[in-house]
Design a protein around this motif. Sequence first.
Motif, PDB file in Angstrom:
ATOM      1  N   LEU A   3     -16.079  47.220  27.442  1.00 26.76           N
ATOM      2  CA  LEU A   3     -15.057  47.966  26.698  1.00 26.76           C
ATOM      3  C   LEU A   3     -13.832  48.226  27.555  1.00 26.76           C
ATOM      4  O   LEU A   3     -13.941  48.384  28.778  1.00 26.76           O
ATOM      5  N   ARG A  43     -15.226  46.375  16.220  1.00 30.83           N
ATOM      6  CA  ARG A  43     -14.683  45.384  17.159  1.00 30.83           C
ATOM      7  C   ARG A  43     -15.738  44.930  18.155  1.00 30.83           C
ATOM      8  O   ARG A  43     -15.843  43.746  18.477  1.00 30.83           O
ATOM      9  N   LEU A  44     -16.517  45.882  18.653  1.00 28.32           N
ATOM     10  CA  LEU A  44     -17.570  45.555  19.613  1.00 28.32           C
ATOM     11  C   LEU A  44     -18.612  44.645  18.977  1.00 28.32           C
ATOM     12  O   LEU A  44     -18.970  43.602  19.536  1.00 28.32           O
ATOM     13  N   ASP A  59     -13.869  51.990  14.070  1.00 23.96           N
ATOM     14  CA  ASP A  59     -13.139  50.739  14.275  1.00 23.96           C
ATOM     15  C   ASP A  59     -13.520  50.074  15.598  1.00 23.96           C
ATOM     16  O   ASP A  59     -13.653  48.860  15.680  1.00 23.96           O
ATOM     17  N   TRP A  60     -13.690  50.884  16.651  1.00 24.26           N
ATOM     18  CA  TRP A  60     -14.048  50.328  17.959  1.00 24.26           C
ATOM     19  C   TRP A  60     -15.463  49.750  17.911  1.00 24.26           C
ATOM     20  O   TRP A  60     -15.734  48.695  18.478  1.00 24.26           O
ATOM     21  N   ASN A  61     -16.359  50.426  17.214  1.00 30.66           N
ATOM     22  CA  ASN A  61     -17.712  49.903  17.053  1.00 30.66           C
ATOM     23  C   ASN A  61     -17.691  48.564  16.319  1.00 30.66           C
ATOM     24  O   ASN A  61     -18.406  47.634  16.690  1.00 30.66           O
ATOM     25  N   ARG A  98     -11.154  55.933  14.582  1.00 30.86           N
ATOM     26  CA  ARG A  98     -11.124  55.189  15.843  1.00 30.86           C
ATOM     27  C   ARG A  98     -12.512  54.753  16.301  1.00 30.86           C
ATOM     28  O   ARG A  98     -12.713  53.591  16.660  1.00 30.86           O
ATOM     29  N   GLU A 127     -10.714  45.917  23.334  1.00 29.71           N
ATOM     30  CA  GLU A 127      -9.696  46.958  23.370  1.00 29.71           C
ATOM     31  C   GLU A 127      -9.983  48.052  22.339  1.00 29.71           C
ATOM     32  O   GLU A 127     -10.524  47.775  21.263  1.00 29.71           O
ATOM     33  N   ALA A 128      -9.587  49.261  22.674  1.00 35.28           N
ATOM     34  CA  ALA A 128      -9.739  50.390  21.764  1.00 35.28           C
ATOM     35  C   ALA A 128      -8.658  50.332  20.691  1.00 35.28           C
ATOM     36  O   ALA A 128      -7.526  49.981  20.983  1.00 35.28           O
ATOM     37  N   PRO A 129      -9.020  50.674  19.471  1.00 35.28           N
ATOM     38  CA  PRO A 129      -7.979  50.783  18.442  1.00 35.28           C
ATOM     39  C   PRO A 129      -7.113  52.007  18.720  1.00 35.28           C
ATOM     40  O   PRO A 129      -7.551  52.961  19.328  1.00 35.28           O
ATOM     41  N   THR A 143     -15.649  58.661  22.858  1.00 34.09           N
ATOM     42  CA  THR A 143     -16.015  57.807  21.726  1.00 34.09           C
ATOM     43  C   THR A 143     -17.490  57.443  21.816  1.00 34.09           C
ATOM     44  O   THR A 143     -17.963  56.980  22.850  1.00 34.09           O
ATOM     45  N   HIS A 202     -17.965  56.955  25.673  1.00 35.44           N
ATOM     46  CA  HIS A 202     -16.897  56.528  26.584  1.00 35.44           C
ATOM     47  C   HIS A 202     -16.495  57.689  27.474  1.00 35.44           C
ATOM     48  O   HIS A 202     -16.260  58.799  26.996  1.00 35.44           O
TER      49      HIS A 202
END
Length: 144
Positions: free
Chosen positions: A10, A53-54, A49-51, A46, A36-38, A76, A71
């Motif tokens: 991450l 993406r991962l 969305d980050w989950n 957020r 990348e983090a949203p 997060t 995080h």
Amino acid sequence: VEAGQSIVVLADQFPSHVYPWRRLADESGRRVHTIEAPAPLGTPARAGDWNVRLLEAIDSSTALVAVPNAHWADGTAFDLEAVGARCREVGAALVVDGTQSVGAMPFDWDAIQPDALVCAGYKWLLGGYGMGVMVLGDRFADAD
């Protein structure tokens, strides 16, 4: 990590859980894929969305996923049960840095099924500096 495979981490993850993977990738000519983090920070969507993406980044070319369940910089939370399931689908190893949360938040080993869980002892495990714990799953049980 074999030719053509990647290591997923991450963005802005704690350095001790990124530098070893970068070194491994550099030494073996492999790739670190940083998710990348949203933006922006502090929005309700957020974490979700980050989950997403991962999970989308974990594919058949992924050898290893190295993530925390919280995080260190912004708290997060990551859905490690979903990440673990996706890793098993594609045959990737899951290495979890539990330093920021193990001891303060529940961690369900059986549901997540990590291949390794590593925690510094000085945070929520209430140990001294320089102490830590690593628990290995079946994948690494016989490792040299």
